[in-house]
Design an enzyme around this catalytic site. Structure first.
Site, mmCIF file in Angstrom:
data_model
loop_
_atom_site.group_PDB
_atom_site.id
_atom_site.type_symbol
_atom_site.label_atom_id
_atom_site.label_comp_id
_atom_site.label_asym_id
_atom_site.label_seq_id
_atom_site.Cartn_x
_atom_site.Cartn_y
_atom_site.Cartn_z
ATOM 1 N N ARG A 199 0.844 -1.189 0.000
ATOM 2 C CA ARG A 199 0.000 0.000 0.000
ATOM 3 C C ARG A 199 0.883 1.244 0.000
ATOM 4 O O ARG A 199 1.689 1.429 0.915
ATOM 5 C CB ARG A 199 -0.901 -0.020 1.241
ATOM 6 C CG ARG A 199 -1.682 1.234 1.402
ATOM 7 C CD ARG A 199 -2.616 1.232 2.614
ATOM 8 N NE ARG A 199 -3.144 2.577 2.725
ATOM 9 C CZ ARG A 199 -3.239 3.265 3.850
ATOM 10 N NH1 ARG A 199 -2.920 2.723 5.014
ATOM 11 N NH2 ARG A 199 -3.685 4.516 3.841
ATOM 12 N N HIS A 221 -3.061 10.966 1.333
ATOM 13 C CA HIS A 221 -2.543 10.649 2.666
ATOM 14 C C HIS A 221 -2.030 11.975 3.250
ATOM 15 O O HIS A 221 -0.847 12.142 3.535
ATOM 16 C CB HIS A 221 -1.448 9.582 2.569
ATOM 17 C CG HIS A 221 -1.169 8.851 3.855
ATOM 18 N ND1 HIS A 221 -1.303 7.487 3.983
ATOM 19 C CD2 HIS A 221 -0.765 9.284 5.079
ATOM 20 C CE1 HIS A 221 -0.976 7.115 5.226
ATOM 21 N NE2 HIS A 221 -0.641 8.201 5.908
ATOM 22 N N GLU A 233 -7.422 8.123 6.695
ATOM 23 C CA GLU A 233 -7.733 8.705 7.992
ATOM 24 C C GLU A 233 -8.253 10.143 7.941
ATOM 25 O O GLU A 233 -7.570 11.079 8.384
ATOM 26 C CB GLU A 233 -6.495 8.634 8.895
ATOM 27 C CG GLU A 233 -5.958 7.224 9.075
ATOM 28 C CD GLU A 233 -4.853 7.127 10.126
ATOM 29 O OE1 GLU A 233 -4.434 8.170 10.655
ATOM 30 O OE2 GLU A 233 -4.417 6.002 10.413
ATOM 31 N N ASN A 290 -7.369 1.328 10.017
ATOM 32 C CA ASN A 290 -6.043 1.505 10.597
ATOM 33 C C ASN A 290 -6.216 1.456 12.108
ATOM 34 O O ASN A 290 -7.010 2.218 12.671
ATOM 35 C CB ASN A 290 -5.450 2.879 10.229
ATOM 36 C CG ASN A 290 -5.196 3.032 8.738
ATOM 37 O OD1 ASN A 290 -5.360 2.087 7.972
ATOM 38 N ND2 ASN A 290 -4.801 4.224 8.316
ATOM 39 N N TYR A 339 -4.195 0.956 16.058
ATOM 40 C CA TYR A 339 -2.940 0.878 16.815
ATOM 41 C C TYR A 339 -3.107 0.629 18.304
ATOM 42 O O TYR A 339 -2.300 -0.038 18.906
ATOM 43 C CB TYR A 339 -2.132 2.178 16.624
ATOM 44 C CG TYR A 339 -1.587 2.362 15.228
ATOM 45 C CD1 TYR A 339 -0.344 1.852 14.876
ATOM 46 C CD2 TYR A 339 -2.321 3.023 14.249
ATOM 47 C CE1 TYR A 339 0.166 1.995 13.602
ATOM 48 C CE2 TYR A 339 -1.824 3.172 12.958
ATOM 49 C CZ TYR A 339 -0.582 2.657 12.638
ATOM 50 O OH TYR A 339 -0.084 2.795 11.378
ATOM 51 N N GLU A 354 -3.586 -0.596 8.169
ATOM 52 C CA GLU A 354 -2.393 -0.243 8.944
ATOM 53 C C GLU A 354 -2.480 -0.852 10.331
ATOM 54 O O GLU A 354 -3.530 -0.807 10.966
ATOM 55 C CB GLU A 354 -2.252 1.277 9.157
ATOM 56 C CG GLU A 354 -1.740 2.047 8.002
ATOM 57 C CD GLU A 354 -1.622 3.549 8.304
ATOM 58 O OE1 GLU A 354 -1.360 3.917 9.466
ATOM 59 O OE2 GLU A 354 -1.810 4.338 7.373
HETATM 60 C C1 GAL Z 1 -1.269 6.588 10.965
HETATM 61 C C2 GAL Z 1 -0.856 7.239 9.675
HETATM 62 C C3 GAL Z 1 0.519 6.893 9.215
HETATM 63 C C4 GAL Z 1 1.520 6.728 10.333
HETATM 64 C C5 GAL Z 1 0.947 5.930 11.484
HETATM 65 C C6 GAL Z 1 1.823 5.855 12.710
HETATM 66 O O1 GAL Z 1 -2.190 7.375 11.626
HETATM 67 O O2 GAL Z 1 -1.765 6.927 8.645
HETATM 68 O O3 GAL Z 1 0.891 7.848 8.274
HETATM 69 O O4 GAL Z 1 2.059 7.918 10.694
HETATM 70 O O5 GAL Z 1 -0.277 6.444 11.904
HETATM 71 O O6 GAL Z 1 1.693 6.979 13.493
#
Ligand code: GAL
Length: 459
Positions: free
Chosen positions: A75, A119, A165, A294, A296, A367
């Site tokens: 990607r 992006h 995002e 995405n 985290y 992501e």
């Molecule tokens: C996401 C973003 C990425 C990268 C990642 C880690 O929010 O799409 O570009 O920065 O977080 O922070």
């Protein structure tokens, strides 16, 4: 043990601004991030991204890294300013060629390209002359640009992500102001979010009416969301966590999949939340062929009412005040160097939430990954913490798939260490370390681990 389907997509993600460099080469125009990074005080340590990972010159080497990893998908994002230096008007042939070469090389190596159109690196001319995402005409500028990409690349590219995002563009760009274009407001984020949805809808309409039948691709959006776990079992906190998810993911996914903003947003934001016209809804509802996520991290959510919580409309652009949710962490949770909590079960809870609310969509994790400091010992980087993180999150994906949640692919953020926005080069998210002086790439142990996972295709 979970065996993944044969056609499961294993990939990595990057974005143009974070890796390319070549900021004023090949006819490229300036983006708002070029401008922002050149403004003193905006980026940690004064880092700039004129060179970044120099992927603009080293893309062949990077595609070899992808090949060595054994991924079947990659990607990347297109810099709008390489295609249209001012965001509209004259097309820059050299920019078209640049991505064309990358696409060909990926396909030659059996790696399926996934292209993101935006992006965050909006052309600076559109910001300065047209007021960027605040101007409702941005939907036309964006969809004109998208059309060029479908025309140029669509016979070879079958996977499109319109926006990465939109929450970040709206909140960090126009609410908190720590991202480009650096505006602070408690009203503008909602206007920007609205225009992002309209721009996406218009681009999808163009794709579906003119290209999709012959090119046979899919198109959607990559939204970000953390999990919000109720801090206690009280009804108030359970509702607070639901509200927090609605303000985060529902803000964009509800219009896309259900055709309206979440009720909690309409109630709490009132007149500051724009209304869709019938024509808007026609464009937006049902405009995603898949659900891009995405993800985290996770936080506790606690109801703000009755907690002595003061609404400060100027803090954080007002969004957290609108939610009326207080966020916190558990002391026992491990953290990444971004200070993000490592809570794998948050991902499966979020996947269940998505599956229920949006009625079993096809999901791609566009992501997921973690930042940890690299320590190089004798040319080797033992990033066990990254391996643990990825392993534990992928296990949750496997569990969710067992429950019937439809997950078709997974992309690690990121292929390379890169420019982490307002934090510059201080954070390392990559499967490969970059020495920014020599630009030498060194695979970390997590790269070998990911490769063997893909080979086994089971966890
Ligand atoms: C996401 C973003 C990425 C990268 C990642 C880690 O929010 O799409 O570009 O920065 O977080 O922070």
């Amino acid at each position: 043990m979970k065996k993944f389907p044969k056609d499961f997509i294993w990939g990595t993600s990057t974005s143009a601004f974070q890796i390319e460099g070549g900021w004023n080469e090949g006819g490229k125009g300036k983006s708002i991030w070029d401008d922002f990074t050149h403004t003193p005080g905006k980026i940690l340590n004064g880092d700039i991204a004129e060179v970044a990972c120099d992927h603009y010159h080293l893309y062949e080497e990077d595609i070899k890294l992808l090949k060595n990893l054994g991924v079947n998908a990659y990607r990347l994002s297109i810099a709008w300013t390489r295609i249209l230096p001012r965001g509209y008007g004259k097309i820059n042939k050299e920019g078209i060629e640049f991505y064309s070469k990358i696409i060909d090389l990926l396909i030659e190596n059996n790696i399926t390209p996934w292209l993101t159109l935006h992006h965050w690196d909006l052309p600076n001319a559109l910001q300065e002359e047209k007021n960027g995402w605040l101007n409702s005409e941005i939907a036309d500028y964006f969809s004109d640009y998208a059309r060029i990409c479908f025309e140029e690349y669509g016979s070879r590219v079958k996977n499109w992500i319109t926006l990465n995002e939109p929450w970040v563009t709206a909140i960090l760009g126009y609410g908190k102001g720590n991202f480009a274009p650096g505006r602070r407001s408690n009203t503008e984020p909602y206007i920007v979010g609205h225009n992002l949805l309209r721009a996406h809808g218009k681009a999808v309409k163009i794709y579906r009416e003119n290209f999709q039948d012959s090119q046979k691709g899919i198109i959607g959006m990559a939204n970000n969301c953390d999990w919000r776990e109720p801090k206690t079992n009280s009804v108030e906190d359970i509702n607070a966590s639901e509200r927090a998810l609605e303000f985060f993911l529902g803000w964009f996914a509800d219009p896309l999949f259900k055709g309206e903003y979440p009720k909690s947003m309409r109630e709490n934001v009132g007149d500051r939340l724009p209304k869709f016209t019938d024509e808007d809804i026609e464009l937006i509802k049902g405009s995603c062929d898949y659900f891009g996520l995405n993800h985290y991290t996770t936080m506790y959510a606690e109801n703000a009412n009755g907690n002595g919580y003061e609404i400060d409309p100027h803090a954080n652009g007002g969004i957290f005040e609108d939610e009326r949710v207080i966020l916190s962490s558990d002391e026992s949770w491990q953290k990444t160097t971004m200070d993000w909590n490592i809570v794998p079960w948050g991902l499966s809870k979020l996947l269940e939430w998505i599956d229920t609310r949006y009625e079993n969509p096809t999901i791609y994790i566009t992501e997921n990954g973690a930042a940890f400091d690299d320590k190089i010992e004798k040319e080797e980087i033992h990033d066990d913490k990254r391996i643990d993180y990825l392993n534990s999150y992928i296990i949750e994906i496997a569990k969710a798939m067992r429950k019937g949640i439809r997950i078709n692919g997974y992309f690690v953020w990121s292929l390379l260490d890169n420019f982490e926005w307002d934090l510059g080069y201080s954070k390392q998210f990559g499967l490969h370390h970059i020495d920014y002086k020599t630009l030498k790439r060194t695979p970390k142990n997590s790269a070998a681990w990911y490769k063997s996972l893909i080979e086994k295709n089971e966890i």
